[in-house]
Design an enzyme around this catalytic site. Structure first.
Site, PDB file in Angstrom:
ATOM      1  CB  THR A   1      -0.848   0.025   1.294  1.00  0.00           C
ATOM      2  OG1 THR A   1      -1.617  -1.162   1.326  1.00  0.00           O
ATOM      3  CG2 THR A   1      -1.749   1.233   1.367  1.00  0.00           C
TER       4      THR A   1
ATOM      5  NE  ARG B   1      -7.847  -8.579   2.040  1.00  0.00           N
ATOM      6  CZ  ARG B   1      -6.963  -7.598   2.176  1.00  0.00           C
ATOM      7  NH1 ARG B   1      -6.800  -6.714   1.215  1.00  0.00           N
ATOM      8  NH2 ARG B   1      -6.240  -7.491   3.263  1.00  0.00           N
ATOM      9  CB  VAL B   2     -12.759  -4.810   0.758  1.00  0.00           C
ATOM     10  CG1 VAL B   2     -12.411  -3.370   1.100  1.00  0.00           C
ATOM     11  CG2 VAL B   2     -13.538  -4.876  -0.556  1.00  0.00           C
ATOM     12  N   GLY B   3      -9.575  -4.761   1.825  1.00  0.00           N
ATOM     13  CA  GLY B   3      -8.688  -4.573   2.974  1.00  0.00           C
ATOM     14  C   GLY B   3      -8.970  -3.278   3.717  1.00  0.00           C
ATOM     15  CG  ASP B   4      -5.626  -1.553   5.647  1.00  0.00           C
ATOM     16  OD1 ASP B   4      -5.305  -2.492   4.892  1.00  0.00           O
ATOM     17  OD2 ASP B   4      -4.901  -0.558   5.848  1.00  0.00           O
TER      18      ASP B   4
ATOM     19  N   GLY C   1      -4.268  -5.997   6.056  1.00  0.00           N
ATOM     20  CA  GLY C   1      -5.433  -5.159   6.316  1.00  0.00           C
ATOM     21  C   GLY C   1      -6.380  -5.708   7.361  1.00  0.00           C
TER      22      GLY C   1
HETATM   23  N1  GLY Z   1      -3.082  -2.952   3.578  1.00  0.00           N
HETATM   24  C1  GLY Z   1      -3.703  -3.261   2.364  1.00  0.00           C
HETATM   25  C2  GLY Z   1      -4.548  -4.434   2.386  1.00  0.00           C
HETATM   26  O1  GLY Z   1      -4.496  -5.249   3.296  1.00  0.00           O
HETATM   27  O2  GLY Z   1      -5.327  -4.590   1.461  1.00  0.00           O
END
Ligand code: GLY
Length: 331
Positions: free
Chosen positions: A191, A219-222, A245
């Site tokens: 990131t 999937r979606v991260g932080d 994330g």
């Molecule tokens: N830090 C980015 C993710 O986990 O998608």
């Protein structure tokens, strides 16, 4: 920033004001001896970003020097990485999910507390700019998937195939084993989070990623989650995250750091405490990386990570430095 508004808020949040300058009171530990930080506009502008993204941080810093506001400078900076086909963790050229789809997540926050985000977007490279468009052109904060992509075309974004030949080849090789075990500091070197203070002393940030390599479809991260991958409070400071994330979201890491700074911590100490919240939960932290960067209203910065190997960039006074972060696990 509106100074009267700042003084009013400062008294509400406990930030002290001295004649003609603002004093942030920070925790008085040995490590953070600077217990008083004076907000001095001569220190600005400043740009910091996760990892050694030299060119992206230089671009943001130079735009800030030219008088561009903090949000637009951050978006212009991270766009360099979104457009870099050799960067397999952000934007065009990012590693795909297990089914070969490159999907991107991003968020932005401006100095007025506005935010915009997009999640799980295909075919659009400059998702931080798209997140800004969500913020400025819609009544919403976040758009996801096909809706975000369709909105992008209405805003003049072009459709691009984000899966490069190199990423496709690496994914096909990965499929031979299909082992989901991201390599620390490589596959979850994922990131770019960028935090800027402009000439006026206003703070904004952007965060953009293709997420963890070979994630599950959907999937979606932080990174697009305000408060997890990014948080900005123009009265206090800002923080951004990189790494796994799932762990960042469970501890709402960036919001936590800003709140700790609001309560008097130095950015360094606040980043350390946010990592502490993760590593004290269980010892699985040995298998993943999380790293934070933070900046306060006075321009003081900090960073901390679980595993050694994380660095961050800092641009100030025309100098762009790569700074090695301290780590929880020391070898
Ligand atoms: N830090 C980015 C993710 O986990 O998608």
């Amino acid at each position: 920033m509106d100074r009267r508004k700042f003084i009013k808020n400062a008294s509400l949040t406990g930030i002290g004001i001295a004649a003609g300058s603002t004093i942030l009171s920070c925790a008085k530990t040995e490590k953070n001896k600077a217990s008083k930080a004076v907000v001095n506009n001569n220190n600005f502008p400043i740009a910091i970003c996760t990892w050694g993204f030299v060119n992206a941080n230089a671009k943001a810093g130079q735009d800030l020097d030219a008088g561009i506001n903090a949000l637009d400078a951050a978006i212009a900076g991270v766009a360099l990485e979104e457009n870099d086909l050799l960067n397999t963790t952000v934007g065009n050229g990012g590693a795909p999910d297990r089914e070969g789809n490159v999907t991107l997540d991003a968020s932005v926050m401006d100095s007025n507390g506005n935010s915009g985000a997009v999640a799980n977007v295909k075919n659009i490279a400059n998702v931080a700019l798209l997140a800004k468009k969500v913020m400025t052109e819609t009544p919403h904060v976040m758009l996801a998937g096909k809706g975000a992509e369709a909105f992008a075309y209405t805003q003049g974004f072009k459709k691009e195939n984000l899966l490069t030949e190199a990423s496709k080849k690496a994914w096909e090789e990965w499929k031979q084993s299909s082992e989901y075990k991201p390599i620390i500091n490589i596959e979850n070197h994922d990131t770019i989070g960028m935090l800027c203070i402009d000439k006026a002393g206003d703070i904004a940030g952007a965060c953009t990623t293709s997420g963890i390599a070979y994630k599950m479809k959907g999937r979606v991260g932080d990174s697009p989650i305000i408060g997890s991958g990014l948080f900005v409070d123009n009265q206090i400071g800002a923080a951004a995250a990189t790494g796994l994330g799932e762990e960042i979201m469970k501890t709402v890491g960036s919001f936590l750091i800003v709140e700790l700074m609001r309560n008097g911590m130095h950015p360094q100490q606040a980043c350390e405490e946010a990592i502490n919240r993760i590593v004290t939960k269980s010892n699985t932290y040995k298998n993943f990386q999380v790293a934070y960067i933070a900046i306060n209203k006075a321009g003081q910065t900090g960073s901390y990570c679980i595993h050694e190997g994380f660095t961050y960039m800092k641009y100030q006074n025309g100098k762009n430095k790569n700074i090695t972060s301290e780590a929880f696990i020391k070898t």
